[in-house]
Design a protein around this motif. Sequence first.
Motif, PDB file in Angstrom:
ATOM      1  N   ALA A  31       0.687  -1.240  -0.190  1.00 18.43           N
ATOM      2  CA  ALA A  31      -0.018  -0.132  -0.083  1.00 18.43           C
ATOM      3  C   ALA A  31       0.991   1.312  -0.087  1.00 18.43           C
ATOM      4  CB  ALA A  31      -0.810  -0.026   1.233  1.00 18.43           C
ATOM      5  N   ALA A  32       2.151   1.132  -0.156  1.00 20.95           N
ATOM      6  CA  ALA A  32       3.025   2.181   0.033  1.00 20.95           C
ATOM      7  C   ALA A  32       3.310   2.673  -1.167  1.00 20.95           C
ATOM      8  CB  ALA A  32       4.403   1.838   0.910  1.00 20.95           C
ATOM      9  N   GLU A  33       2.624   2.741  -2.489  1.00 21.66           N
ATOM     10  CA  GLU A  33       2.697   3.415  -3.583  1.00 21.66           C
ATOM     11  C   GLU A  33       3.851   2.802  -4.314  1.00 21.66           C
ATOM     12  OE1 GLU A  33       3.293   7.717  -2.388  1.00 21.66           O
ATOM     13  OE2 GLU A  33       1.039   7.998  -2.617  1.00 21.66           O
ATOM     14  N   ASP A  34       3.776   1.495  -4.458  1.00 28.14           N
ATOM     15  CA  ASP A  34       4.697   0.694  -5.512  1.00 28.14           C
ATOM     16  C   ASP A  34       6.121   1.138  -5.100  1.00 28.14           C
ATOM     17  OD1 ASP A  34       4.932  -0.967  -7.514  1.00 28.14           O
ATOM     18  OD2 ASP A  34       5.667   0.626  -8.819  1.00 28.14           O
ATOM     19  N   ARG A  35       6.629   1.326  -3.797  1.00 29.63           N
ATOM     20  CA  ARG A  35       7.908   1.412  -3.406  1.00 29.63           C
ATOM     21  C   ARG A  35       8.543   0.190  -3.025  1.00 29.63           C
ATOM     22  NH1 ARG A  35       5.227   6.275  -1.768  1.00 29.63           N
ATOM     23  NH2 ARG A  35       6.643   8.138  -1.940  1.00 29.63           N
ATOM     24  N   TYR A  36       7.895  -0.731  -2.692  1.00 28.22           N
ATOM     25  CA  TYR A  36       8.259  -2.188  -2.220  1.00 28.22           C
ATOM     26  C   TYR A  36       8.094  -3.126  -3.154  1.00 28.22           C
ATOM     27  CZ  TYR A  36       9.147   0.073   2.230  1.00 28.22           C
ATOM     28  OH  TYR A  36       9.510   0.865   3.169  1.00 28.22           O
ATOM     29  N   GLU A  37       8.719  -4.194  -3.720  1.00 35.61           N
ATOM     30  CA  GLU A  37       8.627  -5.404  -4.313  1.00 35.61           C
ATOM     31  C   GLU A  37       8.516  -6.463  -3.384  1.00 35.61           C
ATOM     32  OE1 GLU A  37      10.389  -8.089  -7.965  1.00 35.61           O
ATOM     33  OE2 GLU A  37      11.782  -6.884  -6.870  1.00 35.61           O
ATOM     34  N   VAL A  38       7.239  -6.905  -2.967  1.00 40.67           N
ATOM     35  CA  VAL A  38       6.944  -8.000  -1.970  1.00 40.67           C
ATOM     36  C   VAL A  38       6.696  -9.476  -2.578  1.00 40.67           C
ATOM     37  CG1 VAL A  38       5.915  -8.912   0.185  1.00 40.67           C
ATOM     38  CG2 VAL A  38       6.076  -6.277  -0.386  1.00 40.67           C
ATOM     39  N   LEU A  39       7.728 -10.261  -2.354  1.00 38.23           N
ATOM     40  CA  LEU A  39       7.597 -11.503  -2.982  1.00 38.23           C
ATOM     41  C   LEU A  39       7.777 -12.622  -1.609  1.00 38.23           C
ATOM     42  CD1 LEU A  39      10.373 -11.099  -5.933  1.00 38.23           C
ATOM     43  CD2 LEU A  39       7.723 -10.910  -6.068  1.00 38.23           C
ATOM     44  N   THR A  40       6.894 -13.826  -2.035  1.00 43.44           N
ATOM     45  CA  THR A  40       6.716 -14.768  -0.744  1.00 43.44           C
ATOM     46  C   THR A  40       7.613 -16.092  -1.257  1.00 43.44           C
ATOM     47  OG1 THR A  40       4.468 -14.084  -0.438  1.00 43.44           O
ATOM     48  CG2 THR A  40       5.203 -16.301   0.300  1.00 43.44           C
ATOM     49  N   CYS A  41       8.394 -16.763  -0.754  1.00 42.66           N
ATOM     50  CA  CYS A  41       9.104 -17.992  -0.935  1.00 42.66           C
ATOM     51  C   CYS A  41       8.818 -19.053   0.153  1.00 42.66           C
ATOM     52  CB  CYS A  41      10.550 -17.537  -1.269  1.00 42.66           C
ATOM     53  SG  CYS A  41      11.369 -17.077   0.344  1.00 42.66           S
ATOM     54  N   THR A  42       9.464 -20.101  -0.391  1.00 44.24           N
ATOM     55  CA  THR A  42       9.468 -21.208   0.557  1.00 44.24           C
ATOM     56  C   THR A  42      10.780 -21.797   0.534  1.00 44.24           C
ATOM     57  OG1 THR A  42       8.822 -23.039  -1.016  1.00 44.24           O
ATOM     58  CG2 THR A  42       7.013 -22.262   0.335  1.00 44.24           C
ATOM     59  N   VAL A  43      11.214 -22.665   1.259  1.00 41.41           N
ATOM     60  CA  VAL A  43      12.849 -23.413   1.317  1.00 41.41           C
ATOM     61  C   VAL A  43      13.128 -23.682  -0.048  1.00 41.41           C
ATOM     62  CG1 VAL A  43      14.309 -24.943   2.391  1.00 41.41           C
ATOM     63  CG2 VAL A  43      12.841 -23.482   3.952  1.00 41.41           C
ATOM     64  N   ASP A  44      12.240 -24.598  -0.684  1.00 40.19           N
ATOM     65  CA  ASP A  44      12.320 -25.450  -1.764  1.00 40.19           C
ATOM     66  C   ASP A  44      11.798 -25.040  -2.997  1.00 40.19           C
ATOM     67  OD1 ASP A  44       9.940 -26.236  -1.091  1.00 40.19           O
ATOM     68  OD2 ASP A  44      10.718 -28.305  -0.773  1.00 40.19           O
ATOM     69  N   GLY A  45      11.072 -24.061  -2.858  1.00 43.31           N
ATOM     70  CA  GLY A  45      10.188 -23.542  -3.947  1.00 43.31           C
ATOM     71  C   GLY A  45       8.869 -24.347  -4.303  1.00 43.31           C
ATOM     72  N   GLY A  46       8.611 -25.311  -3.303  1.00 42.41           N
ATOM     73  CA  GLY A  46       7.505 -26.194  -3.197  1.00 42.41           C
ATOM     74  C   GLY A  46       6.542 -25.519  -2.405  1.00 42.41           C
ATOM     75  N   SER A  47       4.955 -26.347  -2.368  1.00 42.34           N
ATOM     76  CA  SER A  47       4.033 -25.836  -1.570  1.00 42.34           C
ATOM     77  C   SER A  47       4.418 -26.021  -0.153  1.00 42.34           C
ATOM     78  CB  SER A  47       2.912 -26.521  -1.999  1.00 42.34           C
ATOM     79  OG  SER A  47       2.795 -28.042  -1.790  1.00 42.34           O
ATOM     80  N   VAL A  48       3.749 -25.349   0.734  1.00 40.05           N
ATOM     81  CA  VAL A  48       3.631 -25.648   2.335  1.00 40.05           C
ATOM     82  C   VAL A  48       2.150 -25.688   2.662  1.00 40.05           C
ATOM     83  CG1 VAL A  48       5.781 -24.585   2.535  1.00 40.05           C
ATOM     84  CG2 VAL A  48       3.826 -23.020   2.609  1.00 40.05           C
TER      85      VAL A  48
END
Length: 343
Positions: A31-48
């Motif tokens: 919500a901070a006017e495109d100042r952040y690129e927020v990405l989510t990850c897991t340890v192995d790139g798989g589902s959790v």
Amino acid sequence: MVVSKRHRVAVLALDGVYPFDLGIPARVLGAAEDRYEVLTCTVDGGSVETNAGFSLTPQHGSDLLESADTVIVAPVDPYRLSRELPEDVAVALAGIRSGTRVASICTGGFVLAAAGLLDGRPATTHWECAPLFRRWYPHIRLDEGRLFVDDGDVLTSAGAAAGVDLCLHLIRLDHGTEVANQAARRCVVPAFREGGQAQYINRPVPDDGAASTSATRQWALQHLGDQLTLPQLAQHAHMSLRTFARRFRDETGLTARQWLIKQRLDRARQLLESTALTVDQITAEVGFATATSLRQHMNAELGIAPLAYRRTFQAGHADDVGDADAAVRTSRAGSPGSRGLPG
């Protein structure tokens, strides 16, 4: 820390992650006017698996942690981790670059502790998990009474809503109060709760039939520059002094005096960032008794004088504040006051 480019935030999800908390960084920082690129990850790139009966599959693996400017660890049931981290999680966290800002929401602090990232540091976590945290990590200075703890490059927060407070705090650090307030308005959440505020208060919702001090607090925010006394506030709320003082603390976790000082400081910070008003003008605007009082409160609460604060966020207006700040830059003595209720 002032950020001039889009800031990459990696949010790490482990098995048993709490999905609500996992989404907080993307929602609030986003919500901070495109100042952040927020990405989510897991340890192995798989589902959790989540703790809510469904699985999720982020688009990134732990290599994302190596390129992040900030890493945020989402909460998970600590008993799914045990005291020691699984080897793959430990290896993933070891890949975080030196100098990267690291934060946790709620029980994500257990992950940071197990990785050794909290050794010798102050920290917080959800108050219900504090006994277990102390048993597992007695060498960490835990304070479960705080909403969040900022220890420079490592930050920890309490449960759920405190994760929102932490993310807004990160925005304030990076881009100032006005941007953080705009993000808060977009998310329809309180713009500012001090990290040292208690995690829980006696009555967040008034008892049935009991009057609330909410309307009086809103009125006080609109009259910060006026002389505000406890009798005046109690009269506005149509309560006796004793009843008002008790209910005010029950609902906010603070005395009326403490609350007013925090609101005045928050408003002063906004004015220092967004206007060219002098310290004397800001003092009158926010309701402190004297400019010295404002300076002393800023030094006591933030460890910085108005001139230095403005230079951080608004270099172009630094000279407007005046040289008098230098004389009190390190002063924390005395009991500074504000108009009406003493400071």
